[in-house]
Design an enzyme around this catalytic site. Structure first.
Site, PDB file in Angstrom:
ATOM      1  N   GLU A 444       0.831  -1.187   0.000  1.00 27.62           N
ATOM      2  CA  GLU A 444       0.000   0.000   0.000  1.00 27.62           C
ATOM      3  C   GLU A 444       0.878   1.254   0.000  1.00 27.62           C
ATOM      4  O   GLU A 444       1.761   1.408   0.838  1.00 27.62           O
ATOM      5  CB  GLU A 444      -0.864  -0.048   1.269  1.00 27.62           C
ATOM      6  CG  GLU A 444      -1.478   1.259   1.638  1.00 27.62           C
ATOM      7  CD  GLU A 444      -1.814   1.336   3.135  1.00 27.62           C
ATOM      8  OE1 GLU A 444      -1.552   0.368   3.879  1.00 27.62           O
ATOM      9  OE2 GLU A 444      -2.327   2.376   3.544  1.00 27.62           O
ATOM     10  N   ASP A 522      -0.325  -1.251   6.228  1.00 29.94           N
ATOM     11  CA  ASP A 522      -0.097  -0.763   7.586  1.00 29.94           C
ATOM     12  C   ASP A 522      -0.906  -1.580   8.587  1.00 29.94           C
ATOM     13  O   ASP A 522      -1.955  -2.120   8.253  1.00 29.94           O
ATOM     14  CB  ASP A 522      -0.558   0.704   7.704  1.00 29.94           C
ATOM     15  CG  ASP A 522       0.359   1.627   6.922  1.00 29.94           C
ATOM     16  OD1 ASP A 522       1.490   1.194   6.609  1.00 29.94           O
ATOM     17  OD2 ASP A 522      -0.061   2.754   6.621  1.00 29.94           O
ATOM     18  N   ASP A 524      -2.704  -0.506  10.865  1.00 31.22           N
ATOM     19  CA  ASP A 524      -3.754   0.304  11.505  1.00 31.22           C
ATOM     20  C   ASP A 524      -5.098   0.091  10.812  1.00 31.22           C
ATOM     21  O   ASP A 524      -5.231  -0.772   9.945  1.00 31.22           O
ATOM     22  CB  ASP A 524      -3.354   1.789  11.499  1.00 31.22           C
ATOM     23  CG  ASP A 524      -3.234   2.321  10.066  1.00 31.22           C
ATOM     24  OD1 ASP A 524      -3.430   1.523   9.113  1.00 31.22           O
ATOM     25  OD2 ASP A 524      -2.933   3.513   9.899  1.00 31.22           O
ATOM     26  N   ASP A 526      -6.830   1.951   8.679  1.00 30.25           N
ATOM     27  CA  ASP A 526      -6.818   2.185   7.236  1.00 30.25           C
ATOM     28  C   ASP A 526      -6.171   1.016   6.499  1.00 30.25           C
ATOM     29  O   ASP A 526      -6.671   0.555   5.480  1.00 30.25           O
ATOM     30  CB  ASP A 526      -6.027   3.456   6.901  1.00 30.25           C
ATOM     31  CG  ASP A 526      -6.917   4.677   6.987  1.00 30.25           C
ATOM     32  OD1 ASP A 526      -8.141   4.494   7.174  1.00 30.25           O
ATOM     33  OD2 ASP A 526      -6.381   5.799   6.883  1.00 30.25           O
TER      34      ASP A 526
END
Ligand code: 0RA
Length: 660
Positions: A444, A522, A524, A526
């Protein structure tokens, strides 16, 4: 030998055979239950429940209760007739003991009964017994209660009478053997979704689950029920079976006809139950079962269904004149776009084939299902012309879109041929040419992509950076998928194409360039959203790639703990606690904790060390354990409706990561 000696010898032979049977299970557990990890562990529970389901299918049992006990054992209790306890002449022991200790002894006493359930391997409860450090069984039957206890499949005493009762039923409690299984922790969510599935597949039976571990005090502030012990618990009951199953799968989708089409019939002694509904989505969600087993690889029942559906709808559409303006052919796939269906059949002697033994081979089944579908569906279309029109319109739309998609695809493929290597410019390829030894990371963001390019081993690791969020394929029209730059890049980088012949959407994996495709985002919220989007894309458009075990998820660490020169990467809270204990002897003082929110916070070397190096990384393979759940969850997470998604996340945030 005198007759007594002969008897004694026979007895000995029998008991040796028994021992051999169970020894074999312990020696090669994977042969009987698939594996000795999470999957095999849960298989034990299914095997026990299957016996109760059998009892329910012959009409003697209506409640099955499953409890995950505080000590980690599992209890399955039913209100069936109870396993017979009378003396078994051949085996020279109680029938109960035979059922519990002899391999494949399950159906021996009840030949006439309609026994068709049974686990994937149909190995029976004795197999569970062999793989349990301890197992107890209590039978309520003919006014009395009976009990026997075993250790690794061997009885610790004879069957004993223990009391009187006015109920009937069987209660089995077992402790999976810790020396056999790599994990013995049961997952509530896995068991609960299997029970829900069984409730839909066997209407009229109530199945419940209660988790007595991790007791939660009800201390939510208000006075009501304060201090009361609340177990996590659910009860499943379906009055309308597959009809409700389809409604459940489609909660977040918009139906195009008012009612689920329902087929329940018996053809050539094969009971056939089917429910189907069309919705406005573009995906096909057809799931099939044989004897309550999800036949992931399909087989003759699925082929029969497709044939019957295609022929019936095609005949109707042609007669109705709605196809007169269409300039191209309709393919089989077009009849299944936006279709949600469950096919459940019961077969006395199923032949399972295929890689995972989940493909039905019985040839007599194909015609039975085909006929069942044609006759019911033909009637339905005649009687419900409005619904019939809506379905045919949907099919025509699908055919038109497929045509457009094919043109877009051809454009992509032609462009690739023209531009030299044909590979996307953003791809940093590896030098290895053997796909089996190559991997590609879908990363990403361009910046993380840059770090990954520096950190990788360029010999065998390729990097494909994806910019921002990739298209939500759940909401997009199929031909739009090929307008999307990121998706085109994935197709061309992987070397995967979609069937070039007109009629087939079949994925062509022959030229797959990397056997490991790794999603790296990531750690997290998102990042997990993006990885869900990418997984949705693979689930809807490259399912075979997942089924063949090529898709993985990278797991970057959550923390880096430093004390002086010592460093510890941690992937979970538990690991962090353990690292604090180790580095700081229990206190956090002097320990520097870095919480990684994104890949970008790591340098190339760190990213290699924690996430990319095959020696030290933790890759999670994406597998499909439960196709109906996966479908429902993707539709819900990626669909339009917000409330069910919120409810799902609230319900599951505490309990589970979304493991597909
Ligand atoms: C054999 C024969 C009969 C019942 C069962 C097995 C039976 C097995 C299990 C396993 C779990 N729950 C069960 N409930 C019943 C029928 C014997 C009769 O005629 O009463």
């Amino acid at each position: 030998m005198n007759s007594q000696e002969i008897k004694k010898n026979e007895y000995l032979a029998d008991s040796i055979q028994v021992l051999e049977g169970l020894e074999a299970v312990r020696k090669r557990p994977a042969m009987y239950i698939g594996d000795v990890s999470v999957k095999g562990l849960h298989h034990l529970v299914y095997e026990v429940i299957d016996n109760s389901i059998d009892e329910a299918m012959v009409g003697y049992c209506s409640n099955i209760d499953m409890i995950i006990n505080e000590d980690g054992s599992v209890t399955v209790a039913d209100d069936g007739r109870g396993i017979p306890v009378d003396y078994h002449e051949k085996e020279k022991k109680s029938a109960l003991e035979v059922v519990m200790t002899v391999l494949h002894a399950g159906g021996k006493f009840d030949k006439e009964s309609y026994k068709v359930s049974g686990g994937l391997h149909g190995v029976g409860v004795s197999c569970v017994n062999a793989l349990s450090s301890r197992l107890t069984v209590e039978v309520h039957r003919e006014g009395k209660t009976y009990f026997q206890e075993y250790s690794i499949g061997k009885p610790l005493s004879d069957v004993r009478e223990t009391g009187i009762t006015d109920k009937t039923g069987t209660i089995v409690t077992f402790y999976p053997d810790k020396t056999i299984f790599s994990t013995t922790e049961f997952h509530y969510d896995i068991l609960s979704s299997r029970l829900r599935e069984l409730a839909f597949l066997n209407k009229g039976i109530r199945l419940s689950i209660t988790d007595k571990r991790d007791v939660e005090e009800n201390g939510n502030g208000d006075d009501e029920g304060k201090g009361e012990v609340r177990y996590r618990s659910e009860s499943f009951f379906s009055h309308e079976g597959l009809k409700e199953f389809v409604e459940f799968l489609d909660v977040t989708r918009d139906s195009i006809i008012d009612n689920v089409i329902y087929i329940e019939t018996e053809k050539n002694e094969v009971p056939v139950e089917i429910a189907l509904q069309y919705n406005t989505s573009f995906s096909e969600n057809v799931h099939s079962y044989v004897n309550n087993i999800n036949t992931i690889e399909g087989g003759t029942h699925l082929s029969g269904f497709r044939r019957g559906l295609t022929r019936t709808l095609k005949t109707y559409a042609e007669k109705s004149g709605m196809l007169s303006k269409l300039k191209f052919d309709i393919s089989g796939d077009d009849f299944r776009e936006g279709l949600t269906a469950i096919i459940s059949i019961k077969v006395q002697e199923p032949q399972f084939e295929g890689q995972t033994k989940t493909k039905l081979g019985n040839s007599e089944v194909m015609g039975a299902v085909d006929q069942a579908v044609s006759s019911v569906l033909t009637n339905y279309l005649e009687e419900n012309p409005k619904d019939a029109r809506s379905i045919v319109q949907k099919v025509v739309l699908a055919a038109t879109a497929r045509h457009a998609a094919r043109k877009a695809r051809e454009l992509v493929q032609r462009k690739n041929v023209l531009s030299g290597s044909g590979l996307p410019g953003k791809l940093a390829d590896c030098s290895e040419r053997d796909p089996a030894a190559s991997e590609v990371f879908l990363v990403e963001g361009d910046s993380a992509g840059g770090t990954a390019k520096q950190g990788r081993d360029r010999m065998f690791q390729a990097i494909l950076p994806l910019r921002g969020k990739i298209l939500n394929v759940e909401k997009a029209m199929p031909h739009k998928i090929f307008d999307n730059e990121e998706i085109k890049n994935i197709f061309t980088a992987l070397g995967v194409s979609i069937g070039t012949d007109e009629d087939s959407k079949e994925l062509n994996l022959e030229k797959l360039r990397y056997y490991k495709v790794v999603i790296m985002t990531d750690a997290d919220v998102d990042g997990s959203h993006i990885s869900t989007l990418i997984m949705t894309f693979f689930f809807r458009h490259m399912l075979q790639l997942i089924k063949n075990g090529h898709l993985y998820i990278a797991t970057p660490p959550l923390y880096l703990l430093k004390k002086g020169k010592q460093e510890r990467y941690c992937w979970s809270e538990e690991e962090r606690h353990a690292a604090v204990l180790e580095l700081g002897h229990g206190t956090e003082s002097g320990i520097h904790t870095q919480r990684y929110k994104g890949l970008g916070e790591m340098n190339a070397e760190q990213l290699w060390e924690t996430t990319m190096n095959p020696e030290t990384r933790k890759l999670r393979q994406v597998t499909i354990e439960n196709g109906t759940e996966a479908d429902r969850i993707f539709a819900m997470l990626m669909g339009d409706e917000v409330p069910p998604r919120r409810e799902f996340i609230e319900q599951h945030a505490k309990y589970a990561r979304i493991d597909v």
